[in-house]
Design an enzyme around this catalytic site. Structure first.
Site, PDB file in Angstrom:
ATOM      1  N   CYS A 145       0.788  -1.127   0.069  1.00  0.00           N
ATOM      2  CA  CYS A 145       0.016   0.160   0.152  1.00  0.00           C
ATOM      3  C   CYS A 145       0.915   1.402   0.177  1.00  0.00           C
ATOM      4  CB  CYS A 145      -0.923  -0.009   1.236  1.00  0.00           C
ATOM      5  SG  CYS A 145      -2.171  -1.484   1.175  1.00  0.00           S
ATOM      6  N   HIS A 146       1.985   1.421   0.975  1.00  0.00           N
ATOM      7  CA  HIS A 146       2.605   2.360   1.106  1.00  0.00           C
ATOM      8  C   HIS A 146       4.049   2.168   1.009  1.00  0.00           C
ATOM      9  CE1 HIS A 146      -1.317   3.805   2.401  1.00  0.00           C
ATOM     10  NE2 HIS A 146      -0.971   4.731   1.497  1.00  0.00           N
ATOM     11  N   GLY A 147       4.571   0.970   0.862  1.00  0.00           N
ATOM     12  CA  GLY A 147       5.925   0.689   0.955  1.00  0.00           C
ATOM     13  C   GLY A 147       6.722   0.234   1.815  1.00  0.00           C
TER      14      GLY A 147
END
Length: 180
Positions: free
Chosen positions: A144-146
């Site tokens: 999702c956001h790494g």
């Protein structure tokens, strides 16, 4: 004229006052009890409060996911290479500094069971479920956001502020753990 008060024998009226007061107290308790009792967790929640997991069928280098309190729990049977990589990390470089030994517990023999990693599989950034054996450190990767976690579930890169959470667990035997 002064009233004459005698502390004589109890009268029938005294008995009726005590009986009425007692009955009112019992009635109030009976009315309040359901309101208090409804705050207790129901049977389905109590059933999920703790689970026993058989770890004997998880091969080395593999992971199994279990559901505990509605959350995914990753039970990972780490290889010697994964353990060595996790222990070699300089803790001072971590966002949430914890050694690998702080992320595992002692087994029935009293020694740390380094080969078993048990973490709650929810990213500490926004609550996504990370992918196993992914990312730069072959640990966990949240697409999702790494956020990238290592083989000990410690945050190494990305926006997540904390390591993957450790659930309360203990070894019941060499082949079973109790989570919760």
């Amino acid at each position: 004229m002064v009233a004459d008060i005698h502390a004589g024998e109890p009268t029938r009226r005294d008995f009726l006052y005590v009986a009425t007061g007692s009955l009112a107290a019992v009635g109030a308790a009976a009315a309040i009890w359901p309101l208090i009792d409804q705050m207790n967790p129901d049977a389905s929640v109590l059933a999920l409060a703790s689970i026993e997991v058989d770890i004997s069928n998880i091969p080395v280098g593999q992971e199994t996911t279990f559901k505990w309190r509605g959350k995914p729990v990753f039970v990972r049977h780490r290889t010697e290479k994964e353990i060595a990589e996790a222990e070699a990390v300089d803790v001072s470089t971590l966002k949430d500094p914890e050694t690998d030994d702080q992320r595992v517990i002692a087994g029935p023999s009293g020694e740390l069971e380094r080969q078993w990693l048990v973490v709650i599989g929810i990213c500490t950034h926004l609550g996504c479920v990370p992918l196993s054996y992914k990312g730069e450190y072959d640990g966990y990767f949240c697409p999702c956001h790494g956020s990238v976690y290592d083989t000990s579930g410690r945050i190494r890169k990305g926006p997540a502020p904390l390591n993957l959470e450790l659930p309360p667990y203990e070894f019941v035997s060499d082949t079973k753990i109790k989570i919760g």
